[in-house]
Design a protein around this motif. Structure first.
Motif, PDB file in Angstrom:
ATOM      1  N   THR A  98       0.819  -1.412  -0.001  1.00 56.28           N
ATOM      2  CA  THR A  98      -0.041   0.171  -0.071  1.00 56.28           C
ATOM      3  C   THR A  98       0.938   1.218  -0.043  1.00 56.28           C
ATOM      4  OG1 THR A  98      -1.716  -1.152   1.310  1.00 56.28           O
ATOM      5  CG2 THR A  98      -1.872   1.131   1.393  1.00 56.28           C
ATOM      6  N   VAL A  99       2.057   1.241   0.513  1.00 55.89           N
ATOM      7  CA  VAL A  99       2.813   2.186   0.841  1.00 55.89           C
ATOM      8  C   VAL A  99       4.403   1.763   0.527  1.00 55.89           C
ATOM      9  CG1 VAL A  99       3.705   4.313   2.346  1.00 55.89           C
ATOM     10  CG2 VAL A  99       1.333   3.823   2.469  1.00 55.89           C
ATOM     11  N   ASP A 100       5.217   2.637   0.071  1.00 63.00           N
ATOM     12  CA  ASP A 100       6.594   2.369  -0.131  1.00 63.00           C
ATOM     13  C   ASP A 100       7.304   3.618   0.234  1.00 63.00           C
ATOM     14  OD1 ASP A 100       6.923  -0.552  -1.629  1.00 63.00           O
ATOM     15  OD2 ASP A 100       5.507   0.386  -2.711  1.00 63.00           O
ATOM     16  N   MET A 101       8.603   3.313   0.847  1.00 62.13           N
ATOM     17  CA  MET A 101       9.257   4.388   0.933  1.00 62.13           C
ATOM     18  C   MET A 101      10.425   4.667  -0.049  1.00 62.13           C
ATOM     19  SD  MET A 101       9.730   7.121   3.193  1.00 62.13           S
ATOM     20  CE  MET A 101       8.872   6.478   4.711  1.00 62.13           C
ATOM     21  N   GLY A 156      13.388   8.568   0.443  1.00 68.09           N
ATOM     22  CA  GLY A 156      13.125   9.212   1.784  1.00 68.09           C
ATOM     23  C   GLY A 156      11.400   9.787   1.574  1.00 68.09           C
ATOM     24  N   VAL A 157      10.787   9.478   0.528  1.00 68.55           N
ATOM     25  CA  VAL A 157       9.337  10.016   0.365  1.00 68.55           C
ATOM     26  C   VAL A 157       8.456   8.899   0.657  1.00 68.55           C
ATOM     27  CG1 VAL A 157       7.885  11.320  -0.845  1.00 68.55           C
ATOM     28  CG2 VAL A 157      10.352  12.035  -0.853  1.00 68.55           C
ATOM     29  N   GLU A 158       7.350   8.980   1.424  1.00 66.43           N
ATOM     30  CA  GLU A 158       6.418   7.971   1.463  1.00 66.43           C
ATOM     31  C   GLU A 158       5.332   8.126   0.057  1.00 66.43           C
ATOM     32  OE1 GLU A 158       4.129   6.481   5.087  1.00 66.43           O
ATOM     33  OE2 GLU A 158       2.954   8.305   4.318  1.00 66.43           O
ATOM     34  N   VAL A 159       5.231   6.944  -0.580  1.00 64.93           N
ATOM     35  CA  VAL A 159       4.659   7.173  -1.936  1.00 64.93           C
ATOM     36  C   VAL A 159       3.771   5.729  -1.839  1.00 64.93           C
ATOM     37  CG1 VAL A 159       6.545   8.244  -2.861  1.00 64.93           C
ATOM     38  CG2 VAL A 159       6.092   5.372  -3.489  1.00 64.93           C
ATOM     39  N   SER A 160       2.613   5.867  -2.731  1.00 64.64           N
ATOM     40  CA  SER A 160       1.872   4.789  -3.405  1.00 64.64           C
ATOM     41  C   SER A 160       1.934   4.662  -4.787  1.00 64.64           C
ATOM     42  CB  SER A 160       0.355   4.781  -2.873  1.00 64.64           C
ATOM     43  OG  SER A 160       0.357   4.581  -1.302  1.00 64.64           O
ATOM     44  N   CYS A 161       2.193   3.392  -5.349  1.00 63.68           N
ATOM     45  CA  CYS A 161       2.085   3.185  -6.521  1.00 63.68           C
ATOM     46  C   CYS A 161       1.147   2.376  -7.032  1.00 63.68           C
ATOM     47  CB  CYS A 161       3.408   2.433  -6.794  1.00 63.68           C
ATOM     48  SG  CYS A 161       5.157   2.969  -6.326  1.00 63.68           S
ATOM     49  N   VAL A 162       0.228   3.126  -7.913  1.00 57.20           N
ATOM     50  CA  VAL A 162      -1.112   2.711  -8.212  1.00 57.20           C
ATOM     51  C   VAL A 162      -1.230   2.382  -9.857  1.00 57.20           C
ATOM     52  CG1 VAL A 162      -3.532   2.777  -7.858  1.00 57.20           C
ATOM     53  CG2 VAL A 162      -2.032   3.622  -6.220  1.00 57.20           C
ATOM     54  N   ASP A 163      -1.885   1.435 -10.217  1.00 50.44           N
ATOM     55  CA  ASP A 163      -2.214   1.277 -11.790  1.00 50.44           C
ATOM     56  C   ASP A 163      -3.647   0.842 -11.734  1.00 50.44           C
ATOM     57  OD1 ASP A 163      -1.995   0.818 -14.347  1.00 50.44           O
ATOM     58  OD2 ASP A 163      -0.507  -0.576 -14.530  1.00 50.44           O
ATOM     59  N   ASN A 164      -4.306   1.784 -12.007  1.00 55.20           N
ATOM     60  CA  ASN A 164      -5.802   1.462 -12.465  1.00 55.20           C
ATOM     61  C   ASN A 164      -6.063   1.989 -13.926  1.00 55.20           C
ATOM     62  OD1 ASN A 164      -8.530   1.132 -12.126  1.00 55.20           O
ATOM     63  ND2 ASN A 164      -9.156   2.761 -11.260  1.00 55.20           N
ATOM     64  N   GLY A 165      -5.141   1.407 -14.851  1.00 53.71           N
ATOM     65  CA  GLY A 165      -5.262   1.800 -16.028  1.00 53.71           C
ATOM     66  C   GLY A 165      -4.026   2.837 -16.458  1.00 53.71           C
ATOM     67  N   MET A 166      -3.327   3.273 -15.341  1.00 48.18           N
ATOM     68  CA  MET A 166      -2.320   4.001 -15.837  1.00 48.18           C
ATOM     69  C   MET A 166      -1.306   4.051 -14.749  1.00 48.18           C
ATOM     70  SD  MET A 166      -0.392   6.304 -17.525  1.00 48.18           S
ATOM     71  CE  MET A 166      -1.781   7.184 -18.663  1.00 48.18           C
ATOM     72  N   PRO A 167      -0.037   3.802 -14.773  1.00 46.20           N
ATOM     73  CA  PRO A 167       0.846   3.654 -13.652  1.00 46.20           C
ATOM     74  C   PRO A 167       1.090   5.222 -13.045  1.00 46.20           C
ATOM     75  CG  PRO A 167       1.793   2.435 -15.407  1.00 46.20           C
ATOM     76  CD  PRO A 167       0.573   3.261 -15.776  1.00 46.20           C
ATOM     77  N   VAL A 201      -5.533   8.076  -9.315  1.00 46.42           N
ATOM     78  CA  VAL A 201      -5.529   8.748  -8.108  1.00 46.42           C
ATOM     79  C   VAL A 201      -6.679   8.427  -7.165  1.00 46.42           C
ATOM     80  CG1 VAL A 201      -5.649  11.290  -7.221  1.00 46.42           C
ATOM     81  CG2 VAL A 201      -4.015  10.574  -8.989  1.00 46.42           C
ATOM     82  N   ALA A 202      -7.995   8.316  -8.049  1.00 50.14           N
ATOM     83  CA  ALA A 202      -9.263   7.962  -7.182  1.00 50.14           C
ATOM     84  C   ALA A 202      -9.126   6.730  -6.290  1.00 50.14           C
ATOM     85  CB  ALA A 202     -10.397   8.137  -8.155  1.00 50.14           C
ATOM     86  N   VAL A 203      -8.306   5.730  -7.136  1.00 56.95           N
ATOM     87  CA  VAL A 203      -8.392   4.424  -6.447  1.00 56.95           C
ATOM     88  C   VAL A 203      -7.351   4.527  -5.065  1.00 56.95           C
ATOM     89  CG1 VAL A 203      -7.233   2.242  -6.434  1.00 56.95           C
ATOM     90  CG2 VAL A 203      -8.751   2.986  -8.151  1.00 56.95           C
ATOM     91  N   ALA A 204      -6.290   5.465  -5.125  1.00 54.09           N
ATOM     92  CA  ALA A 204      -5.337   5.700  -4.087  1.00 54.09           C
ATOM     93  C   ALA A 204      -6.315   6.233  -3.001  1.00 54.09           C
ATOM     94  CB  ALA A 204      -4.213   6.561  -4.436  1.00 54.09           C
ATOM     95  N   CYS A 205      -7.193   7.322  -3.213  1.00 52.17           N
ATOM     96  CA  CYS A 205      -7.954   7.593  -2.287  1.00 52.17           C
ATOM     97  C   CYS A 205      -8.722   6.834  -1.472  1.00 52.17           C
ATOM     98  CB  CYS A 205      -8.717   8.911  -2.939  1.00 52.17           C
ATOM     99  SG  CYS A 205      -8.081  10.291  -3.430  1.00 52.17           S
ATOM    100  N   ALA A 206      -9.243   5.926  -2.178  1.00 52.51           N
ATOM    101  CA  ALA A 206     -10.241   4.992  -1.529  1.00 52.51           C
ATOM    102  C   ALA A 206      -9.437   3.702  -0.628  1.00 52.51           C
ATOM    103  CB  ALA A 206     -10.796   4.109  -2.648  1.00 52.51           C
ATOM    104  N   ILE A 207      -8.201   3.588  -0.915  1.00 51.99           N
ATOM    105  CA  ILE A 207      -7.216   2.558  -0.072  1.00 51.99           C
ATOM    106  C   ILE A 207      -6.919   3.155   1.192  1.00 51.99           C
ATOM    107  CG2 ILE A 207      -5.553   0.842  -0.240  1.00 51.99           C
ATOM    108  CD1 ILE A 207      -5.641   0.929  -3.366  1.00 51.99           C
ATOM    109  N   GLU A 208      -7.348   2.643   2.140  1.00 54.94           N
ATOM    110  CA  GLU A 208      -6.944   3.128   3.616  1.00 54.94           C
ATOM    111  C   GLU A 208      -5.201   2.873   3.769  1.00 54.94           C
ATOM    112  OE1 GLU A 208      -7.863   2.169   8.248  1.00 54.94           O
ATOM    113  OE2 GLU A 208      -9.065   1.150   6.382  1.00 54.94           O
ATOM    114  N   GLY A 209      -4.824   3.963   4.372  1.00 50.35           N
ATOM    115  CA  GLY A 209      -3.212   4.027   4.697  1.00 50.35           C
ATOM    116  C   GLY A 209      -2.442   4.599   3.328  1.00 50.35           C
ATOM    117  N   THR A 210      -3.079   4.868   2.531  1.00 47.73           N
ATOM    118  CA  THR A 210      -2.318   5.844   1.379  1.00 47.73           C
ATOM    119  C   THR A 210      -1.793   7.026   1.811  1.00 47.73           C
ATOM    120  OG1 THR A 210      -4.147   6.359   0.005  1.00 47.73           O
ATOM    121  CG2 THR A 210      -3.021   4.106  -0.440  1.00 47.73           C
ATOM    122  N   PRO A 211      -1.014   7.834   1.359  1.00 50.10           N
ATOM    123  CA  PRO A 211      -0.803   9.268   1.210  1.00 50.10           C
ATOM    124  C   PRO A 211      -2.208   9.976   0.703  1.00 50.10           C
ATOM    125  CG  PRO A 211       1.258   8.329   0.344  1.00 50.10           C
ATOM    126  CD  PRO A 211       0.232   7.407   0.296  1.00 50.10           C
TER     127      PRO A 211
END
Length: 356
Positions: free
Chosen positions: A183-186, A189-200, A288-298
């Motif tokens: 859900t989250v990767d460092m 030094g920055v906390e990120v989420s890598c998501v692919d809902n049709g676009m990486p 981005v919308a999927v990232a909004c829906a996933i608990e724990g993401t930035p």
């Protein structure tokens, strides 16, 4: 045929907040190198102004859609998206484009690839770049494509007829919603989420990059330390996402997020990958919308509680884009549907003449 003398059939369209040249695949060379050379000469690249071609001197206006009848059962047309770089001799097929996709249905109908079905016509589309599927619902009253209407989308002046885009689950075509498995990767030094809902897409808090997220695209592009930091993160995240060395590709997109300011769900500033988008891409917004829906993401940490749910309003520098996300219940995270409303308009239809 001498293309410099006879020209090539071409339709210039605005699709969503982008603009591009639309071609039938049969009107372009079958050899990839020959095709890319031709498109560079048509668009006027490489040149910062694209003065000797039809490109608009910006990545958002230097795009190409290539369409053909599909051999896939139940699918009407195949759509290949090509990003023609402005100041480099590069034509990339490493990403999809949901804005140019908005014009594919109308173009396919105009070219006779899909018969009219009544007041509206549904066009099923195979997105060649990602093996994804979409259905475009196009307004076709009076036996023709209707472009005029009162639907307004941010970043485009005036109204137009709606084009409704429904995407099947990206996972159904082999994409992994969270390509790193986390859900989250460092990263750097920055906390990120890598998501692919049709676009990486790599999402991160703007504040973690030392900005507010309210800056204009020009201000962000002039921030050299920020751009260098983003590129380091992009290269590392590309490897983590299984994309390999992304130095010469346009993915993943980099989206810096902040709390919304105009009643939306999230505010974004997105690099694509080295220029800051004046709005946001359709599929980028879907990720981005999927990232909004996933608990724990930035992203999720910045969404106001009253804004959570199936519809997310993604704010960007020139307005917003609404995305509907249906998440399947259960332990396995899966998006069953992504839907957006876009508009498109035919700008000209004729023949384009590449430089010699």
């Amino acid at each position: 045929m001498n293309t410099e003398i006879d020209g090539i059939p071409c339709m210039l369209m605005r699709g969503g907040t982008s603009k591009g040249a639309y071609f039938l695949a049969e009107d372009l060379p079958g050899d990839r190198a020959e095709r890319d050379d031709l498109l560079l000469r048509i668009m006027g690249s490489p040149d910062a102004r694209q003065i000797d071609g039809i490109g608009g001197a910006h990545p958002l206006t230097s795009k190409v859609g290539v369409v053909s009848r599909s051999s896939i059962p139940g699918v009407d047309v195949d759509y290949l998206f090509l990003q023609v770089y402005v100041d480099e001799a590069i034509v990339s097929d490493q990403q999809n484009c949901g804005n140019i996709l908005a014009g594919i249905g109308p173009f396919a109908i105009e070219r006779g690839l899909v018969p009219l079905q009544g007041e509206t016509t549904r066009v099923s589309i195979a997105m060649v770049n990602t093996d994804g599927r979409a259905v475009a619902t196009v307004q076709t009253p009076d036996g023709r494509v209707e472009y005029a209407g009162d639907v307004e989308i941010a970043g485009v002046p005036g109204g137009a007829a709606p084009v409704i885009l429904d995407f099947e689950s990206a996972e159904d075509t082999g994409s992994v919603l969270l390509p790193t498995g986390n859900t989250v990767d460092m990263v750097d030094g920055v906390e990120v989420s890598c998501v692919d809902n049709g676009m990486p897409v790599v999402v991160m808090r703007a504040s973690d990059l030392g900005i507010t997220g309210r800056e204009t695209p020009v201000e962000l592009e002039e921030n050299a330390p920020l751009r260098e930091k983003l590129e380091r993160i992009r290269l590392l995240a590309g490897e983590l996402m299984g994309l390999g060395d992304v130095t010469d590709t346009s993915v993943p997109k980099m989206s810096m997020l902040s709390a919304p300011v105009n009643g939306g769900s999230i505010a974004t500033r997105t690099f694509i990958p080295h220029r800051c988008h004046t709005s946001i891409g359709v599929l980028g917004a879907a990720s981005v919308a999927v990232a909004c829906a996933i608990e724990g993401t930035p992203a999720n940490s910045l969404v106001a509680p009253e804004q959570s749910g199936a519809r997310y309003r993604v704010e960007h520098p020139t307005g917003h884009l609404d995305v509907e996300i249906d998440l399947d219940p259960g332990e396995r995270l899966r998006v069953s549907r992504t839907g957006v409303v876009r508009t498109a308009r035919k700008l000209f239809d004729g023949r384009v003449f590449p430089r010699a």
